[in-house]
Design a protein around this motif. Structure first.
Motif, PDB file in Angstrom:
ATOM      1  N   GLY A 128      -0.685   1.860   7.029  1.00 56.91           N
ATOM      2  CA  GLY A 128       0.663   1.857   7.434  1.00 56.91           C
ATOM      3  C   GLY A 128       1.028   2.241   9.054  1.00 56.91           C
ATOM      4  N   TRP A 419       4.696 -11.887   9.245  1.00 54.76           N
ATOM      5  CA  TRP A 419       4.808 -11.584   7.849  1.00 54.76           C
ATOM      6  C   TRP A 419       5.358 -12.401   6.806  1.00 54.76           C
ATOM      7  CZ3 TRP A 419       1.181  -8.325   6.238  1.00 54.76           C
ATOM      8  CH2 TRP A 419       0.924  -7.413   7.197  1.00 54.76           C
ATOM      9  N   ARG A 508      -0.600  -0.659  -1.859  1.00 52.63           N
ATOM     10  CA  ARG A 508      -0.467   0.350  -0.868  1.00 52.63           C
ATOM     11  C   ARG A 508      -1.574   1.239  -1.036  1.00 52.63           C
ATOM     12  NH1 ARG A 508       3.727  -0.273  -3.833  1.00 52.63           N
ATOM     13  NH2 ARG A 508       5.023  -0.234  -1.755  1.00 52.63           N
ATOM     14  N   TYR A 578      -7.657  -4.392  -0.127  1.00 55.33           N
ATOM     15  CA  TYR A 578      -6.412  -4.877   0.581  1.00 55.33           C
ATOM     16  C   TYR A 578      -6.269  -4.516   1.870  1.00 55.33           C
ATOM     17  CZ  TYR A 578      -1.338  -3.647   1.294  1.00 55.33           C
ATOM     18  OH  TYR A 578      -0.207  -3.583   1.725  1.00 55.33           O
ATOM     19  N   ASP A 579      -6.093  -5.765   2.539  1.00 55.77           N
ATOM     20  CA  ASP A 579      -5.958  -5.871   3.915  1.00 55.77           C
ATOM     21  C   ASP A 579      -4.906  -6.622   4.263  1.00 55.77           C
ATOM     22  OD1 ASP A 579      -6.671  -8.533   3.510  1.00 55.77           O
ATOM     23  OD2 ASP A 579      -8.390  -8.503   5.031  1.00 55.77           O
ATOM     24  N   ALA A 583      -2.149  -8.604   1.741  1.00 59.70           N
ATOM     25  CA  ALA A 583      -0.753  -8.133   2.006  1.00 59.70           C
ATOM     26  C   ALA A 583       0.297  -9.403   2.270  1.00 59.70           C
ATOM     27  CB  ALA A 583      -0.538  -7.131   3.015  1.00 59.70           C
ATOM     28  N   GLY A 605       7.369   3.838   4.494  1.00 56.49           N
ATOM     29  CA  GLY A 605       6.782   2.561   3.896  1.00 56.49           C
ATOM     30  C   GLY A 605       7.391   1.414   4.570  1.00 56.49           C
ATOM     31  N   THR A 606       6.661   0.394   4.835  1.00 57.82           N
ATOM     32  CA  THR A 606       7.191  -0.690   5.469  1.00 57.82           C
ATOM     33  C   THR A 606       6.621  -2.062   4.444  1.00 57.82           C
ATOM     34  OG1 THR A 606       4.820  -1.085   6.519  1.00 57.82           O
ATOM     35  CG2 THR A 606       6.823   0.000   7.800  1.00 57.82           C
ATOM     36  N   SER A 607       5.922  -1.973   3.440  1.00 57.89           N
ATOM     37  CA  SER A 607       5.373  -2.949   2.666  1.00 57.89           C
ATOM     38  C   SER A 607       6.834  -3.657   1.953  1.00 57.89           C
ATOM     39  CB  SER A 607       4.330  -3.053   1.608  1.00 57.89           C
ATOM     40  OG  SER A 607       4.663  -1.758   0.761  1.00 57.89           O
ATOM     41  N   LYS A 610       8.621  -6.120   4.258  1.00 59.30           N
ATOM     42  CA  LYS A 610       7.883  -7.387   4.434  1.00 59.30           C
ATOM     43  C   LYS A 610       8.266  -8.500   3.256  1.00 59.30           C
ATOM     44  CE  LYS A 610       3.802  -4.776   6.247  1.00 59.30           C
ATOM     45  NZ  LYS A 610       2.493  -4.293   5.570  1.00 59.30           N
TER      46      LYS A 610
HETATM   47  C1  LIG Z   1       2.248  -2.977   5.517  1.00 59.74           C
HETATM   48  C2  LIG Z   1       0.901  -2.536   4.998  1.00 59.74           C
HETATM   49  C3  LIG Z   1       0.511  -1.270   4.793  1.00 59.74           C
HETATM   50  C4  LIG Z   1       1.713  -0.355   4.838  1.00 59.74           C
HETATM   51  O1  LIG Z   1       2.762  -0.461   3.655  1.00 59.74           O
HETATM   52  P1  LIG Z   1       3.447   0.846   2.996  1.00 59.74           P
HETATM   53  O2  LIG Z   1       4.594   0.244   2.245  1.00 59.74           O
HETATM   54  O3  LIG Z   1       3.670   1.831   4.196  1.00 59.74           O
HETATM   55  O4  LIG Z   1       2.176   1.242   1.928  1.00 59.74           O
HETATM   56  C5  LIG Z   1      -0.582  -0.728   4.567  1.00 59.74           C
HETATM   57  N1  LIG Z   1      -1.583  -1.833   4.461  1.00 59.74           N
HETATM   58  C6  LIG Z   1      -1.435  -2.843   4.900  1.00 59.74           C
HETATM   59  C7  LIG Z   1      -2.669  -3.923   4.699  1.00 59.74           C
HETATM   60  C8  LIG Z   1      -0.193  -3.451   5.217  1.00 59.74           C
HETATM   61  O5  LIG Z   1      -0.014  -4.941   5.434  1.00 59.74           O
END
Ligand SMILES: *Cc1c(COP(=O)(O)O)cnc(C)c1O
Length: 870
Positions: A128, A419, A508, A578-579, A583, A605-607, A610
């Protein structure tokens, strides 16, 4: 066999295709669907094979394929269009930054981060923090903010994950081949690679500088893997967050000190006035800046510190105290003892800058402490995280009420163009207008989401879900065949998941507090939920555990284990590695984005952001960004779901039990029914939520808003402050440093002697008070301090809470060093038991905040603070 010479072979492109190279070397392609489509068009299979790396694509592609493209009028027209678009983008003069009145001249921001997540093919990020840094640079480019990034170029980057037969995470490190990545080696006027040096004990270490161009923004990455360095130093940039504390310290010296020197070597003069530290790893850059200012401007440490601090912005991302970098004093002494001398400090003096309690000789040296002590502006990354950070670091400002600790928050966001799926992009273009790409932080614009016909929104989203299911099946087969799975297992993988079922995504980092397995805590209940024949539900998991996080690996294993049980086989999948590509597939195709962190351990947290921008609904505990997103939404227009109400639990086991129960309850009674209720063939209630979620949250949770906020609140202010201090031969920096020294010396004499308030009987709400205070200031003048009435309600413990400060003005000198201050008409705005007191703070026009560690004097009991109730 070692070669006697090395040389680089570059692809030979037919003349008409030369433009492809230009496109490939500017990462703008990574958020431009049309250019991505152009690369795919060259060779779709190879595009996947090379991991979406256009430079490698051009290097590996069949010459015949290139010749064919060069003779294909349709392809050439596409290429022309993409090139013209890039040129238009790069030459755009009227950016947000210039429109907002920013001066390009002399304003430059250097953004330092240990990791950058830009695109899946450049593996220099772990998670993140890196993704956020990458999105920050992309938005800075879009907005025209004059910014450069600085980081390290890791030979191996972060690990690739795969699971063994037992479901246990295995790590594989792959070398980054810098010559087949969109990287350019920076060279000096003599044509030789630019080199910077930093000192380690008994030796110098060299690094060269690579540039990644991200739209208008260059990112400079340091690489120490050079023949001239000792073998143990060449390993320095091997791995992101690899190695022991010594390796970490070496990396952080290279990043901070070397990064500063790289900017200097690149001739970015005058030096950037603003440095932004994305997490504390790069905090040594502040020391190097002080050192350089001392030398070139003939300033003392204290004077140069004032100048450097004025333009220093620090963002912390870690709510867990153990998550901050610390170094043993002995190690720091070995590496930076000599450096301290160059700063005019003793080793103890340097160590004190990284200690909460400078008097404690055993305390380790903290990078966050260093950054907090030096930066004029510090912040966390969500409202809740701001609060947590103020509490964690309040010791640095003894006597200052927690809510006034000078650490704010700038809530994170994501770069939408990186995204949002092509299909959603087109939908937004149609209903919001093309300007939505430039103005994603415009609230009015996003109201356009309500005009998207339900039918169209749903069809678009369903198409993405189908793509996600296809993607998952493909990846799963790949995963299984690598592990040597049976034909029966492969066959099952081909039919896993259902393109029409309610799809929940969870991706995550796997680590304890994120509780990946909370939803698995009652397998029978979950199996019933997933396998309801009329209302099926499916779960897709992805995520890496840190190589040293055994607990995280057990969580991965638990998911993998359940995925193999017959009750879950078709409905629960764990995707390896996971990449960013995984994502994107997940956030673009999921219906529900699940997040179950243990509050308040998720900084932001940012996912989920997205996923939101793609129309998924968030189902999350009230932590990080979701806490404020939820509080800020209109309760009559639900935007998703909250698990619990943001309670704090002393007992984690109890918390897990109650929150799992709440999660199952929501799924069974609310989420699943809303999804499958299809009046007229469409899930109307669901679609209403999708629209409300996008319209409410999209304008806020994007990096355009984030970069604007940093620019307006920190970058422009910091640059201005820095310039002001530089005026008249650094006259104001010198004056500020001298004043602080005087203040420090005089402060023991500062005392509130007596306070009088006209309190007779109860007060009514809205009634005002007059307050007088007799204050001893020693040699200080009344203009050098700020005397304030501090008044508010009392909490049950008898402490002032919800209090506010009102400035008092000096009215009369009362003998040597004694002054009478007064405040008139201080209002009481709430009913209840109140208290008041008086405090003295430093005051100076060049002080960014009135709080300096240790410099606050509160009225003591002997001054008779008076209370009243009313
Ligand atoms: C967006 C993203 C994260 C961070 O997301 P969180 O919600 O903070 O866990 C981590 N890894 C990848 C590959 C992402 O695209």
């Amino acid at each position: 066999m070692k070669p006697i010479r090395t040389f680089n072979v570059v692809p030979s492109l037919p003349g008409p295709l030369e433009g492809l190279r230009r496109l490939a070397y500017n990462l703008r392609w990574s958020w431009n669907h049309d250019t991505i489509e152009l690369f795919r068009r060259l060779d779709r299979e190879l595009w996947e094979e090379v991991g979406h790396n256009p430079v490698l694509l051009l290097g590996r592609i069949d010459q015949a394929r290139l010749e064919a493209a060069a003779a294909d009028a349709g392809f050439l027209a596409h290429l022309e269009r993409a090139l013209a678009d890039l040129e238009r983008y790069l030459s755009g003069e009227l950016t947000w930054f210039t429109r907002a009145g920013g001066r390009r001249q002399g304003t430059l921001v250097a953004y330092f981060s240990a990791e950058f997540g830009l695109t899946e093919s450049i593996s220099v990020f772990a998670g993140g923090l890196g993704i956020l840094a990458g999105d920050h640079l992309k938005s800075a480019s879009d907005l025209g903010v004059p910014l450069v990034g600085v980081g390290l170029l890791y030979q191996q980057g972060y690990f690739r994950q795969y699971l063994n037969e037992a479901g246990w995470q295995q790590e594989r490190y792959e070398d980054n081949d810098f010559h087949t990545l969109p990287l350019t080696l920076e060279r000096g006027p003599d044509g030789k690679p630019l080199a910077v040096e930093v000192a380690y004990p008994g030796r110098a270490v060299r690094a060269q500088v690579w540039r990644v161009q991200i739209g208008r923004v260059p990112l400079y990455l340091l690489d120490a893997n050079l023949e001239v360095n000792r073998p143990e130093d060449r390993d320095l940039t091997d791995q992101l967050y690899g190695g022991d504390p010594e390796m970490r310290l070496k990396q952080e010296i290279l990043l901070g000190v070397g990064g500063y020197r790289a900017l200097e070597a690149l001739g970015l003069n005058p030096n950037p006035p603003v440095y932004h530290l994305n997490e504390g790893h790069a905090a040594f850059v502040a020391l190097e800046r002080i050192r350089r200012l001392m030398r070139s401007e003939d300033l003392s440490f204290a004077e140069a510190r004032e100048a450097a601090s004025a333009g220093l912005v620090f963002t912390t991302h870690t709510p867990v105290p153990a998550g901050h970098d610390h170094f043993p004093p002995e190690l720091l002494g070995r590496y930076l003892g000599e450096y301290a001398r160059e700063l005019g400090l003793s080793l103890e003096g340097l160590l004190a800058l990284g200690r909460k309690n400078p008097a404690d000789g055993r305390e380790t040296f903290g990078m966050t402490t260093l950054a907090l002590k030096l930066a004029a502006h510090s912040n966390g990354v969500s409202r809740l995280h701001g609060q947590v950070t103020r509490r964690t670091w309040r010791e640095l400002w003894p006597g200052v009420p927690e809510e006034e600790i000078p650490i704010g928050h700038v809530t994170n966001g994501v770069h939408f163009q990186s995204w949002i799926s092509l299909e959603m992009n087109q939908l937004y273009e149609r209903y919001l207008g093309p300007s939505w790409r430039e103005e994603p932080a415009d609230r009015a614009l996003w109201q356009g989401v309500y005009s998207i016909p339900d039918e169209e929104l749903w069809r678009t989203h369903e198409r993405r879900r189908e793509r996600l299911v296809a993607f998952t099946r493909r990846r799963l087969q790949g995963q299984l065949s690598r592990r040597g799975a049976s034909e029966a297992e492969l066959e099952a993988a081909r039919g896993v998941l259902d393109p029409e079922a309610l799809t929940i995504g969870f991706a995550r980092r796997f680590t304890g507090y994120k509780r990946a397995t909370l939803i698995l805590s009652d397998p029978q209940r979950l199996a019933r939920l997933l396998n309801d024949p009329a209302h099926p539900v499916q779960l897709i998991f992805a995520g890496k555990a840190h190589p040293r996080d055994e607990e995280g690996k057990r969580l991965v294993q638990r998911v993998a284990e359940l995925a193999r049980q017959p009750a879950f086989a078709r409905r629960l999948v764990f995707l390896e590695d996971y990449d960013m590509a995984v994502a994107r597939a997940l956030v673009q195709g999921a219906d529900v984005w699940l997040n179950t962190p243990r509050r308040p351990l998720e900084a932001s947290g940012t996912s989920g952001m997205k996923a939101m921008a793609n129309g998924a609904l968030n189902l999350s505990t009230l932590d990080g960004w979701w806490d404020e997103a939820w509080q800020g939404a209109d309760p009559d227009e639900p935007i998703g779901w909250a698990i619990g109400r943001g309670e704090d639990y002393p007992d984690p086991a109890l918390q897990d039990r109650l929150e799992a129960e709440a999660l199952y309850g929501l799924l069974e009674q609310d989420v699943v029914p809303a999804f499958y209720e299809r009046p007229g063939g469409l899930p109307r209630r669901w679609l209403a939520r999708m629209k409300a979620s996008i319209a409410t949250l999209a304008p806020r949770y994007n990096t355009h808003r984030v970069v604007r906020e940093y620019t307006q609140r920190c970058y422009l202010v910091g640059a201005e402050r820095f310039r002001a201090l530089a005026e008249t031969g650094w006259g104001r920096a010198r004056a500020l440093a001298a004043w602080k020294e005087r203040l420090q010396a005089a402060w023991p004499q500062v005392r509130v002697e007596a306070v009088k308030a006209d309190l007779e009987g109860d007060l009514r709400v809205g009634q005002a008070l007059d307050v007088w205070a007799w204050v001893s200031l020693g040699p200080l003048t009344p203009e050098e301090v700020r005397v304030e009435v501090y008044l508010g309600r009392l909490d049950p413990g008898g402490e002032l809470a919800q209090a506010g400060a009102t400035a008092m003005r000096p009215v009369e000198a009362k003998g040597p060093g004694r002054h009478l201050f007064q405040a008139e008409a201080v209002p009481c705005q709430m009913s209840g038991l109140h208290g008041l007191t008086v405090r003295v703070l430093p005051q100076h026009p060049d002080l960014p905040v009135p709080f300096l560690p240790g410099l606050i004097a509160w009225a003591g009991p002997e001054s008779v603070a008076q209370q009243t109730s009313g």
